[in-house]
Design an enzyme around this catalytic site. Structure first.
Site, PDB file in Angstrom:
ATOM      1  N   ASN A 168       9.808   6.437   6.928  1.00 22.24           N
ATOM      2  CA  ASN A 168       8.566   5.694   6.696  1.00 22.24           C
ATOM      3  C   ASN A 168       8.237   5.715   5.213  1.00 22.24           C
ATOM      4  O   ASN A 168       8.573   6.670   4.503  1.00 22.24           O
ATOM      5  CB  ASN A 168       7.396   6.302   7.467  1.00 22.24           C
ATOM      6  CG  ASN A 168       6.161   5.422   7.379  1.00 22.24           C
ATOM      7  OD1 ASN A 168       6.138   4.331   7.942  1.00 22.24           O
ATOM      8  ND2 ASN A 168       5.158   5.861   6.629  1.00 22.24           N
ATOM      9  N   TYR A 172      -0.052   6.577  -0.116  1.00 24.63           N
ATOM     10  CA  TYR A 172      -1.124   7.554   0.069  1.00 24.63           C
ATOM     11  C   TYR A 172      -1.379   8.236  -1.270  1.00 24.63           C
ATOM     12  O   TYR A 172      -0.438   8.747  -1.885  1.00 24.63           O
ATOM     13  CB  TYR A 172      -0.734   8.635   1.087  1.00 24.63           C
ATOM     14  CG  TYR A 172       0.033   8.152   2.307  1.00 24.63           C
ATOM     15  CD1 TYR A 172      -0.512   7.218   3.190  1.00 24.63           C
ATOM     16  CD2 TYR A 172       1.305   8.659   2.589  1.00 24.63           C
ATOM     17  CE1 TYR A 172       0.202   6.803   4.316  1.00 24.63           C
ATOM     18  CE2 TYR A 172       2.019   8.248   3.714  1.00 24.63           C
ATOM     19  CZ  TYR A 172       1.465   7.321   4.575  1.00 24.63           C
ATOM     20  OH  TYR A 172       2.172   6.914   5.675  1.00 24.63           O
ATOM     21  N   ARG A 173      -2.623   8.286  -1.697  1.00 26.40           N
ATOM     22  CA  ARG A 173      -2.927   8.834  -3.017  1.00 26.40           C
ATOM     23  C   ARG A 173      -2.627  10.330  -3.092  1.00 26.40           C
ATOM     24  O   ARG A 173      -2.644  11.041  -2.078  1.00 26.40           O
ATOM     25  CB  ARG A 173      -4.400   8.595  -3.359  1.00 26.40           C
ATOM     26  CG  ARG A 173      -5.328   9.469  -2.535  1.00 26.40           C
ATOM     27  CD  ARG A 173      -6.771   9.317  -2.978  1.00 26.40           C
ATOM     28  NE  ARG A 173      -7.600  10.261  -2.287  1.00 26.40           N
ATOM     29  CZ  ARG A 173      -8.652   9.927  -1.524  1.00 26.40           C
ATOM     30  NH1 ARG A 173      -9.002   8.676  -1.364  1.00 26.40           N
ATOM     31  NH2 ARG A 173      -9.350  10.871  -0.937  1.00 26.40           N
ATOM     32  N   TRP A 186      -2.466  11.467   3.326  1.00 26.25           N
ATOM     33  CA  TRP A 186      -2.186  10.548   4.432  1.00 26.25           C
ATOM     34  C   TRP A 186      -3.288  10.752   5.453  1.00 26.25           C
ATOM     35  O   TRP A 186      -3.522  11.854   5.923  1.00 26.25           O
ATOM     36  CB  TRP A 186      -0.792  10.740   5.019  1.00 26.25           C
ATOM     37  CG  TRP A 186      -0.333  12.128   5.300  1.00 26.25           C
ATOM     38  CD1 TRP A 186      -1.011  13.116   5.955  1.00 26.25           C
ATOM     39  CD2 TRP A 186       0.943  12.699   4.955  1.00 26.25           C
ATOM     40  NE1 TRP A 186      -0.247  14.250   6.051  1.00 26.25           N
ATOM     41  CE2 TRP A 186       0.963  14.018   5.448  1.00 26.25           C
ATOM     42  CE3 TRP A 186       2.076  12.202   4.304  1.00 26.25           C
ATOM     43  CZ2 TRP A 186       2.066  14.859   5.286  1.00 26.25           C
ATOM     44  CZ3 TRP A 186       3.163  13.040   4.157  1.00 26.25           C
ATOM     45  CH2 TRP A 186       3.139  14.349   4.634  1.00 26.25           C
ATOM     46  N   GLU A 234       9.868   0.097   6.136  1.00 29.92           N
ATOM     47  CA  GLU A 234       9.260  -0.706   5.073  1.00 29.92           C
ATOM     48  C   GLU A 234      10.330  -1.268   4.135  1.00 29.92           C
ATOM     49  O   GLU A 234      10.168  -2.369   3.592  1.00 29.92           O
ATOM     50  CB  GLU A 234       8.277   0.135   4.253  1.00 29.92           C
ATOM     51  CG  GLU A 234       6.887   0.292   4.857  1.00 29.92           C
ATOM     52  CD  GLU A 234       6.814   1.322   5.969  1.00 29.92           C
ATOM     53  OE1 GLU A 234       7.818   2.034   6.214  1.00 29.92           O
ATOM     54  OE2 GLU A 234       5.752   1.417   6.614  1.00 29.92           O
ATOM     55  N   ASP A 283     -13.542   5.322  -3.959  1.00 27.94           N
ATOM     56  CA  ASP A 283     -12.586   4.719  -3.020  1.00 27.94           C
ATOM     57  C   ASP A 283     -12.735   3.207  -2.850  1.00 27.94           C
ATOM     58  O   ASP A 283     -13.610   2.587  -3.448  1.00 27.94           O
ATOM     59  CB  ASP A 283     -12.714   5.449  -1.672  1.00 27.94           C
ATOM     60  CG  ASP A 283     -11.365   5.794  -1.090  1.00 27.94           C
ATOM     61  OD1 ASP A 283     -10.472   4.924  -1.116  1.00 27.94           O
ATOM     62  OD2 ASP A 283     -11.191   6.933  -0.618  1.00 27.94           O
TER      63      ASP A 283
HETATM   64  C1  LIG Z   1      -4.149   1.308  -3.599  1.00 30.43           C
HETATM   65  C2  LIG Z   1      -4.060   1.830  -2.201  1.00 30.43           C
HETATM   66  C3  LIG Z   1      -4.262   3.181  -1.952  1.00 30.43           C
HETATM   67  C4  LIG Z   1      -4.188   3.693  -0.668  1.00 30.43           C
HETATM   68  N1  LIG Z   1      -4.413   5.028  -0.463  1.00 30.43           N
HETATM   69  C5  LIG Z   1      -4.311   5.535   0.780  1.00 30.43           C
HETATM   70  C6  LIG Z   1      -4.496   6.923   1.001  1.00 30.43           C
HETATM   71  O1  LIG Z   1      -4.780   7.690   0.085  1.00 30.43           O
HETATM   72  N2  LIG Z   1      -4.351   7.396   2.270  1.00 30.43           N
HETATM   73  C7  LIG Z   1      -4.038   6.573   3.323  1.00 30.43           C
HETATM   74  O2  LIG Z   1      -3.903   7.058   4.441  1.00 30.43           O
HETATM   75  N3  LIG Z   1      -3.871   5.249   3.142  1.00 30.43           N
HETATM   76  C8  LIG Z   1      -3.997   4.712   1.898  1.00 30.43           C
HETATM   77  N4  LIG Z   1      -3.810   3.376   1.699  1.00 30.43           N
HETATM   78  C9  LIG Z   1      -3.516   2.505   2.859  1.00 30.43           C
HETATM   79  C10 LIG Z   1      -2.088   2.678   3.363  1.00 30.43           C
HETATM   80  O3  LIG Z   1      -1.171   2.529   2.319  1.00 30.43           O
HETATM   81  C11 LIG Z   1      -1.799   1.660   4.458  1.00 30.43           C
HETATM   82  O4  LIG Z   1      -2.665   1.926   5.536  1.00 30.43           O
HETATM   83  C12 LIG Z   1      -0.350   1.679   4.934  1.00 30.43           C
HETATM   84  O5  LIG Z   1      -0.166   0.636   5.868  1.00 30.43           O
HETATM   85  C13 LIG Z   1       0.046   2.974   5.547  1.00 30.43           C
HETATM   86  O6  LIG Z   1       1.404   2.918   5.914  1.00 30.43           O
HETATM   87  P1  LIG Z   1       1.949   3.632   7.225  1.00 30.43           P
HETATM   88  O7  LIG Z   1       1.459   2.817   8.394  1.00 30.43           O
HETATM   89  O8  LIG Z   1       3.435   3.562   7.067  1.00 30.43           O
HETATM   90  O9  LIG Z   1       1.412   5.003   7.259  1.00 30.43           O
HETATM   91  C14 LIG Z   1      -3.891   2.840   0.408  1.00 30.43           C
HETATM   92  C15 LIG Z   1      -3.682   1.486   0.167  1.00 30.43           C
HETATM   93  C16 LIG Z   1      -3.765   0.973  -1.117  1.00 30.43           C
HETATM   94  C17 LIG Z   1      -3.547  -0.485  -1.350  1.00 30.43           C
HETATM   95 MN   LIG Z   2       4.953   2.581   8.166  1.00 26.93          MN
END
Ligand SMILES: Cc1cc2nc3c(=O)[nH]c(=O)nc-3n(C[C@H](O)[C@H](O)[C@H](O)COP(=O)(O)O)c2cc1C
Ligand SMILES: [Mn+2]
Length: 483
Positions: A168, A172-173, A186, A234, A283
């Site tokens: 995956n 996530y910051r 996450w 991805e 945020d």
């Molecule tokens: C700039 C930016 C920062 C993000 N930061 C976070 C974060 O800190 N934690 C989080 O869970 N999702 C964050 N997201 C959203 C996730 O990247 C998004 O939900 C993504 O689809 C998660 O992928 P996954 O389904 O593979 O876990 C962020 C999105 C953006 C555009």
């Molecule tokens: Mn995913």
């Protein structure tokens, strides 16, 4: 032609007048945020800070922060082209006759380009640091005044599903704790968190391997934020978007792969069971999200290009860069939503709704209660489950015209009858819900009400002038000297 890497994309931005280089010193502590915020709000360009204070590594920000730049990133003249490509695959049928088969060949050949390709090395390995490395080498931003510190905001976080072995990648910051340790933000609904949970449940060895890539070709970076189903790679979607395989290379110290063309790679692990206070952080919502306990990322090795570029973003009061990225996602994935919900004609998520707070859906209403069926379906659809308010309108409403939506929706509801409350999972960023991650959501059925829904009064027609009169007055208007 697909961009090879981040710098290839930077060149394209520059060629199209979409990038401004800032050659004097600017502080990654708050000042870069102020630049980026002003630029995105005034329709300004992407920014490349060549001399961030305290680091020799340049900072790229707002690379995706307009509709035009999203189109450049995905190499289309409209993201609807991607929606059309997706539809083409969804509609693929067994071809009839030899001619039909021949016609399909280019499409099938294209499919081969989606799959990531393993390579032996790549630019991300130009410098390999196994010891004496420090995150301080990079110009990592403190974004907002009350942030808990500096945060890596646009990473591609790679982990592996312990049950299926599938990879995956999520954005996530990462909050900087010290030179080699960060937070791992996450949220509980995301795939990284799910992998972590499964490993803990299995009582697996005490560490979960994680690799973080920062800066790559734009399609690969963008793929990290896509709300894909679990176990859908991805990197394959990135390959689809760029019509060219993403080259992946093995990490030095963990059993994971990262894009070979990355600018920077952080390899390491999350100790199962270790949590640490993370946040607050200014945020997406435009408010500071509260501090909370999150896993900790320990970095074991850092690799990067000889002259890396640090890609980042800020989030905050809308619209920000994430709005343009999110809008592109909503448009390109509409055909996928319509696969499950063909009655959905269009959707809109206005910037002030921060995606999860408001979604306006236009449907072709076919039976009593149809609007409520659509609400529940959306609440059951991947990350759309976070939708705090869903407004369902009839298909004649232009959901992108927010004034029309407000006007018609407010006219068409009897609030007590047409509002539906449900309980369920809410976005981790919701600061108003009674509990973190759990709260209520509201659906508004703003469609015309039917007798079959118990509405027996006549429904009034919308006021419109006849075309004939409009044409006559067009002519008279000019004659009267009106503009
Ligand atoms: C700039 C930016 C920062 C993000 N930061 C976070 C974060 O800190 N934690 C989080 O869970 N999702 C964050 N997201 C959203 C996730 O990247 C998004 O939900 C993504 O689809 C998660 O992928 P996954 O389904 O593979 O876990 C962020 C999105 C953006 C555009
Ligand atoms: Mn995913």
């Amino acid at each position: 032609m697909a961009y090879a890497d981040l710098r290839d994309f930077i060149r394209a931005l520059e060629k199209h007048g979409e990038l401004k280089r800032i050659s004097f010193e600017v502080d990654p502590h708050l000042e870069i945020t102020e630049f980026a915020d002003r630029s995105v709000k005034s329709g300004g360009p992407a920014l490349l800070f060549e001399k961030p204070k305290g680091s020799s590594v340049p900072v790229l920000i707002n690379a995706f922060a307009s509709r035009r730049r999203m189109e450049l990133a995905l190499e289309v003249s409209s993201v609807d082209e991607i929606a059309a490509r997706i539809t083409q695959y969804l509609e693929m049928r067994v071809p009839e006759g030899i001619l039909g088969k021949l016609k399909m060949l280019p499409m099938l050949a294209e499919v081969g380009a989606f799959f990531p390709k393993m390579v032996d090395g790549g630019p991300c390995k130009e410098v390999i640091r196994r010891d004496k490395f420090s995150l301080d080498y990079f110009p990592i931003l403190q974004c907002w005044p009350e942030d808990a510190g500096r945060f890596i905001t646009l990473p591609m976080v790679f982990s592996r599903n312990p049950d299926t072995g599938k990879r995956n990648c999520g954005c996530y910051r990462l909050q900087i704790f010290d030179e080699r340790t960060t937070g791992m933000h996450w949220q509980t609904h995301k795939q990284g968190a799910e992998h972590h949970r499964r490993m803990r449940a299995a009582g697996a060895n005490q560490r979960m391997e994680v690799a973080v890539a920062i800066g790559a070709d734009p399609a690969t970076m963008f793929s990290a934020i896509l709300p894909l189903p679990p176990d859908l790679d991805e990197m394959m979607i990135a390959g689809f978007l760029r019509s060219k395989p993403v080259e992946m290379v093995k990490c030095e110290t963990v059993d994971l792969e990262v894009p070979a063309q990355s600018e920077i790679v952080l390899e390491g692990y999350v100790e199962l069971g270790e949590l640490r206070r993370e946040g607050p952080f200014g945020d997406h919502t435009g408010f500071y999200s509260l501090d909370d306990d999150y896993p900790v990322f320990h970095i074991t090795c850092m690799t990067h290009r000889k002259d890396p570029i640090y890609a980042t973003t800020i989030v905050g009061p809308p619209p920000m860069e994430d709005f343009y990225m999110g809008t592109a996602i909503a448009r390109m994935f509409l055909p996928l939503m319509r696969l499950q919900l063909p009655e959905v004609r269009d959707i809109a998520m206005p910037p002030e709704g921060i995606f999860h707070n408001l979604i306006v859906v236009a449907i072709r209403k076919s039976y009593p209660g149809h609007a409520r069926k659509v609400m529940h379906a959306i609440w059951g659809l991947g990350q759309a489950m976070f939708s705090k308010v869903i407004v369902v309108v009839d298909e004649d409403v232009d959901v992108h015209n927010f004034r029309e939506v407000a006007w018609k929706a407010l006219n068409h509801i009897d609030p007590e009858r047409d509002i539906q409350f449900v309980m369920g999972p809410v976005d981790s960023l919701d600061h108003a819900s009674r509990l973190a991650n759990y709260g209520s959501k509201m659906g508004v059925d703003a469609t015309r009400k039917w007798p079959g829904e118990g509405f027996t009064r006549p429904w009034p027609g919308e006021i419109r002038m006849t075309e004939e009169v409009r044409a006559r007055v067009d002519e008279m208007w000019k004659r009267a000297g009106l503009k």
